[in-house]
Design a protein around this motif. Sequence first.
Motif, PDB file in Angstrom:
ATOM      1  N   LYS A   1     -20.916  45.087  47.095  1.00  0.00           N
ATOM      2  CA  LYS A   1     -19.507  44.948  47.505  1.00  0.00           C
ATOM      3  C   LYS A   1     -18.566  43.674  47.219  1.00  0.00           C
ATOM      4  CE  LYS A   1     -19.486  49.322  50.226  1.00  0.00           C
ATOM      5  NZ  LYS A   1     -19.803  49.563  51.348  1.00  0.00           N
ATOM      6  N   THR A   2     -19.416  42.930  46.690  1.00  0.00           N
ATOM      7  CA  THR A   2     -18.997  41.611  46.393  1.00  0.00           C
ATOM      8  C   THR A   2     -17.719  41.342  45.395  1.00  0.00           C
ATOM      9  OG1 THR A   2     -20.419  41.236  44.870  1.00  0.00           O
ATOM     10  CG2 THR A   2     -21.042  39.913  46.941  1.00  0.00           C
ATOM     11  N   GLN A   3     -17.724  42.158  44.516  1.00  0.00           N
ATOM     12  CA  GLN A   3     -16.693  42.252  43.366  1.00  0.00           C
ATOM     13  C   GLN A   3     -15.170  42.507  44.238  1.00  0.00           C
ATOM     14  OE1 GLN A   3     -16.986  41.875  39.806  1.00  0.00           O
ATOM     15  NE2 GLN A   3     -14.764  41.357  40.318  1.00  0.00           N
TER      16      GLN A   3
ATOM     17  N   ALA B   1     -24.805  23.138  50.097  1.00  0.00           N
ATOM     18  CA  ALA B   1     -24.992  22.465  48.854  1.00  0.00           C
ATOM     19  C   ALA B   1     -24.685  23.387  47.545  1.00  0.00           C
ATOM     20  CB  ALA B   1     -26.209  21.785  48.794  1.00  0.00           C
ATOM     21  N   ALA B   2     -25.204  24.584  47.488  1.00  0.00           N
ATOM     22  CA  ALA B   2     -25.324  25.429  46.472  1.00  0.00           C
ATOM     23  C   ALA B   2     -23.814  25.979  46.416  1.00  0.00           C
ATOM     24  CB  ALA B   2     -26.117  26.644  46.703  1.00  0.00           C
ATOM     25  N   VAL B   3     -23.141  26.260  47.716  1.00  0.00           N
ATOM     26  CA  VAL B   3     -21.949  26.639  47.627  1.00  0.00           C
ATOM     27  C   VAL B   3     -20.788  25.839  47.077  1.00  0.00           C
ATOM     28  CG1 VAL B   3     -19.772  27.678  48.693  1.00  0.00           C
ATOM     29  CG2 VAL B   3     -21.924  28.513  49.314  1.00  0.00           C
ATOM     30  N   HIS B   4     -21.129  24.496  47.406  1.00  0.00           N
ATOM     31  CA  HIS B   4     -20.243  23.404  47.041  1.00  0.00           C
ATOM     32  C   HIS B   4     -20.326  23.153  45.577  1.00  0.00           C
ATOM     33  CE1 HIS B   4     -17.711  19.898  47.710  1.00  0.00           C
ATOM     34  NE2 HIS B   4     -18.979  19.100  47.520  1.00  0.00           N
ATOM     35  N   ASN B   5     -21.577  23.549  44.854  1.00  0.00           N
ATOM     36  CA  ASN B   5     -21.234  23.351  43.565  1.00  0.00           C
ATOM     37  C   ASN B   5     -21.049  24.465  42.636  1.00  0.00           C
ATOM     38  OD1 ASN B   5     -22.664  20.836  43.377  1.00  0.00           O
ATOM     39  ND2 ASN B   5     -24.773  21.485  43.661  1.00  0.00           N
ATOM     40  N   PHE B   6     -20.464  25.546  43.290  1.00  0.00           N
ATOM     41  CA  PHE B   6     -19.944  26.761  42.624  1.00  0.00           C
ATOM     42  C   PHE B   6     -18.499  26.524  42.270  1.00  0.00           C
ATOM     43  CE2 PHE B   6     -23.303  29.684  44.301  1.00  0.00           C
ATOM     44  CZ  PHE B   6     -24.126  29.440  43.106  1.00  0.00           C
ATOM     45  N   ASP B   7     -18.043  26.640  41.032  1.00  0.00           N
ATOM     46  CA  ASP B   7     -16.701  26.141  40.739  1.00  0.00           C
ATOM     47  C   ASP B   7     -15.695  27.238  41.316  1.00  0.00           C
ATOM     48  OD1 ASP B   7     -17.499  27.608  38.485  1.00  0.00           O
ATOM     49  OD2 ASP B   7     -16.090  26.592  37.305  1.00  0.00           O
ATOM     50  N   ARG B   8     -16.320  28.580  41.189  1.00  0.00           N
ATOM     51  CA  ARG B   8     -15.006  29.402  41.802  1.00  0.00           C
ATOM     52  C   ARG B   8     -15.039  29.695  43.224  1.00  0.00           C
ATOM     53  NH1 ARG B   8     -11.813  28.826  39.423  1.00  0.00           N
ATOM     54  NH2 ARG B   8     -10.976  31.014  39.768  1.00  0.00           N
ATOM     55  N   LEU B   9     -15.736  28.929  43.990  1.00  0.00           N
ATOM     56  CA  LEU B   9     -15.783  28.909  45.500  1.00  0.00           C
ATOM     57  C   LEU B   9     -15.427  27.354  45.960  1.00  0.00           C
ATOM     58  CD1 LEU B   9     -19.194  30.745  46.253  1.00  0.00           C
ATOM     59  CD2 LEU B   9     -17.242  31.729  45.887  1.00  0.00           C
ATOM     60  N   ASP B  10     -14.653  27.689  47.077  1.00  0.00           N
ATOM     61  CA  ASP B  10     -14.111  26.427  47.667  1.00  0.00           C
ATOM     62  C   ASP B  10     -14.794  26.238  49.084  1.00  0.00           C
ATOM     63  OD1 ASP B  10     -12.367  24.185  48.592  1.00  0.00           O
ATOM     64  OD2 ASP B  10     -10.618  25.401  48.353  1.00  0.00           O
TER      65      ASP B  10
ATOM     66  N   ALA C   1     -19.469  34.430  40.520  1.00  0.00           N
ATOM     67  CA  ALA C   1     -19.534  34.835  39.091  1.00  0.00           C
ATOM     68  C   ALA C   1     -18.229  35.934  39.061  1.00  0.00           C
ATOM     69  CB  ALA C   1     -21.113  35.589  38.772  1.00  0.00           C
ATOM     70  N   GLN C   2     -18.115  36.518  40.195  1.00  0.00           N
ATOM     71  CA  GLN C   2     -16.985  37.543  39.928  1.00  0.00           C
ATOM     72  C   GLN C   2     -15.608  37.034  40.394  1.00  0.00           C
ATOM     73  OE1 GLN C   2     -19.036  40.194  42.824  1.00  0.00           O
ATOM     74  NE2 GLN C   2     -20.060  41.259  41.310  1.00  0.00           N
ATOM     75  N   ARG C   3     -15.432  35.851  40.756  1.00  0.00           N
ATOM     76  CA  ARG C   3     -13.950  35.596  41.048  1.00  0.00           C
ATOM     77  C   ARG C   3     -13.097  35.139  39.789  1.00  0.00           C
ATOM     78  NH1 ARG C   3     -10.480  35.776  45.361  1.00  0.00           N
ATOM     79  NH2 ARG C   3      -9.287  33.734  45.599  1.00  0.00           N
ATOM     80  N   SER C   4     -12.017  35.828  39.505  1.00  0.00           N
ATOM     81  CA  SER C   4     -11.347  35.828  38.412  1.00  0.00           C
ATOM     82  C   SER C   4     -10.700  34.227  38.359  1.00  0.00           C
ATOM     83  CB  SER C   4     -10.121  36.600  38.736  1.00  0.00           C
ATOM     84  OG  SER C   4      -9.134  36.337  37.686  1.00  0.00           O
TER      85      SER C   4
END
Length: 230
Positions: A88-90, A150-159, A113-116
Motif C-alpha cells: 500500500k505504499t503507492q 541514514a538510509a532515509v536521509h539519502n533518499f532524494d524523494r524522502l525528506d 521509488a514511488q513518490r512522483s
Amino acid sequence: MDHSLLHSNISQVKNRIASAADDINREADHIRLIAVSKTKPADAVRAAFHAGISDFGENYVSEAVDKCVQCSDLDITWHFLGPLQSNKTQQVADHFDWIHSVDRLKIAQRLNAQRSREKKPLKVCIQVNMPLEESKAGVVSNDELVELAAAVHNFDRLDLRGIMAIPAPCSEISRQRDQFRLIAELLKTEGLPSAMTELSMGMSGDMEAAIAEGSTMVRIGTDIFGARYT
Ligand SMILES: *Cc1c(COP(=O)(O)O)cnc(C)c1O
C-alpha cells in the motif's frame, strides 16, 4: 457530528496547546495540531477544515485515500500515521504530505521509488518503539534508528524530519512526561542527521505532557471528533 460541538472542541484543544506551551515559555505556533480523522467521514474533515484545521492524520490507507480525494478542493496537509504494508505504499506516496510511521527500510525504499517527481519529497518521521511497548510498531534500538535514518536521509524523494512515538497510555502526568522525555532524548542520539528536529508525540490523553517535553506535532483524534466506535 454537530458543527458547533466540533468548533468548541477545536477551540478547547487549541487553548490546551496554548496553555501547555505557555507553561514552559514555548510558542504555541511552533506546535502543529494534527486532527486525527480516522473512522470519521469526509464531511467531518471538511467541517474541521472550515473551523481552522489544516493538518489531518489518517491510519487506514483505503479509507484515507477516499477522504483525500473527496477533500481535494481543500488545501489540506495529509499525515499518514498508521502501520503500512508494503503493498500500500503507492497510495501513501500519491496522496500524503507526511508519513510518521516509517519503521523499516523496505517501506522507505518503496516510498522513495514511488513518490512522483511532480510532488515535493514525502516528509518522514521514523516511528520509534523505545521503551519497548509490545503492541506497537517502531524501531527498537538506537542503532536501528541511526541506520534507518541514514538510509532515509539519502533518499532524494524522502525528506527526513524527525521521530514519532506512541507511548503506553497512562493517566499520571509525571509518568507521561518521563516517557516523552526518553523519546525526546532520542533526537540527540549520536549519528542522527541534524535535519531531524520534529517530535511527533502527544494524543488526546497526554498532549500537555508531550508539549512540556518538546513535542512539535500533536495528533488529536478523540478530543476533536469525539469517540471512535469502529
Ligand atoms: C488514533 C491515533 C491518534 C489519536 O488518538 P486520540 O487518543 O483519539 O487523540 C494519534 N496518533 C495515532 C498514531 C493514532 O493511531
